[in-house]
Design an enzyme around this catalytic site. Structure first.
Site, PDB file in Angstrom:
ATOM      1  CD1 TRP A  74      -3.267   0.778   0.658  1.00 11.45           C
ATOM      2  CD2 TRP A  74      -2.054   2.258   1.807  1.00 11.45           C
ATOM      3  NE1 TRP A  74      -4.051   1.879   0.874  1.00 11.45           N
ATOM      4  CE2 TRP A  74      -3.332   2.813   1.577  1.00 11.45           C
ATOM      5  CE3 TRP A  74      -1.118   3.010   2.523  1.00 11.45           C
ATOM      6  CZ2 TRP A  74      -3.704   4.075   2.017  1.00 11.45           C
ATOM      7  CZ3 TRP A  74      -1.474   4.281   2.960  1.00 11.45           C
ATOM      8  CH2 TRP A  74      -2.755   4.793   2.708  1.00 11.45           C
ATOM      9  N   GLY A 101       5.835  -0.917   7.180  1.00 13.78           N
ATOM     10  CA  GLY A 101       6.262   0.098   8.121  1.00 13.78           C
ATOM     11  C   GLY A 101       6.854   1.295   7.402  1.00 13.78           C
ATOM     12  CD  GLU A 481     -19.551   1.337  12.356  1.00 21.49           C
ATOM     13  OE1 GLU A 481     -19.326   0.298  11.718  1.00 21.49           O
ATOM     14  OE2 GLU A 481     -18.671   2.205  12.577  1.00 21.49           O
ATOM     15  CE  LYS A 485     -18.860  -0.924   9.032  1.00 26.22           C
ATOM     16  NZ  LYS A 485     -17.894   0.065   9.540  1.00 26.22           N
ATOM     17  CE  LYS A 603     -11.148  -6.252   9.273  1.00 26.40           C
ATOM     18  NZ  LYS A 603     -12.522  -5.770   9.449  1.00 26.40           N
TER      19      LYS A 603
END
Length: 608
Positions: A74, A101, A481, A485, A603
């Protein structure tokens, strides 16, 4: 955020590596690559985009070999290009490194290495690791890794492969997770246990500033200073089919429907009806300190932050604690004036969230009692807190958290109940909450039966480019929340507000093209939220309401209504959140979005 897989053993390595990368796709990435020792040569393949593009290259080349490393990247330093994809090689292309990292002093190191004649081929910070290890290498690969990493400032989880050592891979970590898997005649390593679960249930977690040397069916661990470390393997409880969708089209939908079982797992063995209290073994060692606590600070990020906001209301209702909920990403940059008997509770699905870990460590430095609420056994937060609780929600693959959130809400309620019953919460109130919790799984199943009907509502509203979510008290964090989403997976701009704030600005946005999701269960705040709904209706705003079964009074005010079963006011958010998850899911599918791997997201956020 990136993914690492490494393997040494008897199996053809390319299949193991590619399968591992596929199981880590949910973490988020934009390129991938593999390095394999193939007989007397080193094989390197990299590709931009999905792992499928890398798989095409590897399948066409058919490399042989039984040891290799792989990575999904990423982008941080440098654009997502093939040249910037991992693995990165040294000058001779005999040594290969993959890295999660950030190397904070890479520019200084790169300048020094370039002056010494090393040639760089990428824009990444990672490539300096390959050249540092190359410079330190004198025939002993683990020693070279130790020596090189002593020069590094920053965070890393790395795997190192060398052509001269075909049966050996060296791993190391500081601030970025690495877990080893021990099988029969094979040893694996990854940044996430999901890549290992198909091969073994015996794992070993590396600690910060440790180096592991892998060989077929064996491993050894030392510190960066070469002090030996002894650590036994632990057993993970993820089934080998946990990372499979089964009959569901997406992991997110599967995990939404797994929530009744996840709540049952969260409650199992933790309810004491005779005393109307929760039994949380993970907190027993610090109960004396918890009884003295006067101040609770909850630190978390994203969905876990909204679970923390919910917890603030619950702890205030059930205990006499002064409670704050803080974004972990801001917490350690403030001047912390922690009062005596302060408890800091860190919430993280992965247990590896970089900002939450940093906040936790700052709280420990300031002398606070630290607690953790995580889903991943053996994760960094689980190891570094004084005590804590596991969610036991099972592996969650979808980037948009669902069952982890409701498990967190359940465990936070149990924690508040435990502390409240030790203070002035009555037996009757405690018993009512326990009864309500036991009803939740079956009530969730009733709500989930409405998935098809909610999908039909999504057809009506999925074309909207803006959406408002409102709620009060316990429902306000659920509104946040729900809006998250919709943003995460359907790419619809969604705002969430405490409904009482509508007249303080947001109501200016209301028009017929700006629908509102109103959380309006018949609770203590019901009449207030009805007033807010009427204000929106008066301005021709469309209303999609979530309310409790048997409420016929919203029919004249709302365009559409979703009903949930009745339960204790504190517990109703566990039911009202399900329609919001399903609504976002169906909107995303209708809009053609990649539900399980939404753009730009990962995630597990393991870099700040």
């Amino acid at each position: 955020m990136c993914g690492i897989v490494a393997y040494v053993g008897a199996k053809p390595v390319r299949g193991v590596l590619l399968d591992g990368l596929k199981r880590l796709e949910y973490r988020g990435y934009d390129s991938s690559g593999v390095a394999i020792v193939d007989g007397g040569r080193a094989y390197l393949a990299r590709a931009v985009g999905k792992v499928a593009a890398l798989e095409q290259k590897v399948d066409a080349d058919q490399p042989e070999g039984h040891s290799g490393i792989a990575h999904t990247r990423w982008a941080t330093h440098g654009k997502p290009t093939e040249a910037n994809a991992h693995p990165h090689a040294d000058c001779s292309s005999q040594l290969f490194v993959v890295h999660n990292g950030i190397i904070e002093n890479y520019q200084q190191l790169k300048k020094k290495l370039s002056a010494q004649g090393h040639t760089f081929r990428s824009e990444t910070d990672t490539e300096v690791l390959a050249h540092l290890i190359e410079r330190a290498y004198a025939g002993d690969l683990p020693a070279a890794v130790q020596k090189a990493l002593l020069e590094v400032t920053g965070t890393f989880g790395i795997a190192v492969l060398h052509l001269a050592h075909p049966g050996q891979i060296v791993m190391a970590r500081r601030g970025s997770p690495i877990v080893l898997g021990v099988g029969d005649g094979e040893t694996l390593a990854a940044s996430d246990v999901a890549a290992l679960a198909q091969h073994t249930d015996q794992v070993v977690y590396l600690e910060d500033n440790e180096v592991a040397t892998l060989s077929s069916g064996d491993f050894s661990i030392t510190t960066l200073q070469n002090q030996a470390v002894s650590r036994a393997a632990t057993t993970i409880d993820y089934g080998r089919d946990a990372a499979d969708r089964g009959a569901y089209p997406h992991f997110m939908l599967k995990e939404i429907f797994e929530q009744p079982e996840a709540i049952e797992n969260a409650l199992r063995g933790r309810l004491d009806h005779s005393e109307a209290v929760a039994k949380l073994g993970g907190l027993e060692a610090v109960m004396d300190r918890l009884k003295q606590a006067r101040h609770l600070i909850i630190v978390s990020c994203g969905t876990s932050y909204y679970a923390g906001l919910y917890a603030r209301y619950v702890f205030e209702a059930l205990t006499d604690l002064a409670v704050e909920t803080e974004l972990a990403s801001e917490f350690r940059y403030r001047k912390l004036n922690l009062r005596q008997n302060t408890v800091v509770l860190a919430i993280s699905q992965s247990g590896e969230t970089a900002d939450t870990l940093a906040a936790l460590r700052e709280a420990k430095r300031k002398g606070a009692l630290t607690l953790g609420l995580v889903n991943v056994v053996g994760s960094s937060i689980a190891r570094e807190t004084h005590a804590g609780i596991y969610c036991h929600a099972g592996m969650e693959i979808g980037v948009a958290s669902t069952k982890s959130f409701t498990s967190q809400v359940t465990l936070l309620t149990l924690m508040a109940l435990l502390l409240g019953r030790g203070r002035d919460l009555s037996y009757e109130e405690g018993a009512a909450i326990l009864r309500g919790l036991e009803n939740i799984p079956d009530q969730m199943r009733e709500v989930l039966k409405q998935s098809e009907a909610i999908g039909q509502l999504a057809q009506k509203y999925s074309g909207a480019e803006h959406f408002l979510y409102i709620g009060r008290k316990y429902q306000y964090p659920i509104a946040l929340e729900g809006a998250l989403k919709l943003k995460e997976i359907a790419y619809i701009h969604a705002e969430a507000y405490a409904a009482g704030e509508m007249k303080h600005g947001p109501i200016a946005l209301i028009d017929p093209s700006f629908p509102t999701m109103a959380l309006a269960p018949e609770d203590a705040s019901y009449q207030k939220i009805v007033s807010n709904i009427q204000e929106i209706r008066a301005r021709d705003g469309q209303i999609l309401a979530v309310t409790t079964e048997g409420n016929s009074k919203l029919g004249s005010m709302a365009d559409d209504i979703i009903f949930v079963p009745r339960n204790h006011e504190i517990l109703t958010p566990l039911l009202t959140v399900l329609p919001l998850q399903l609504f976002a899911y169906h909107c995303a599918v209708l809009r053609g979005c990649d539900v399980d791997k939404p753009r730009n997201l990962a995630k597990s956020v393991t870099v700040e």
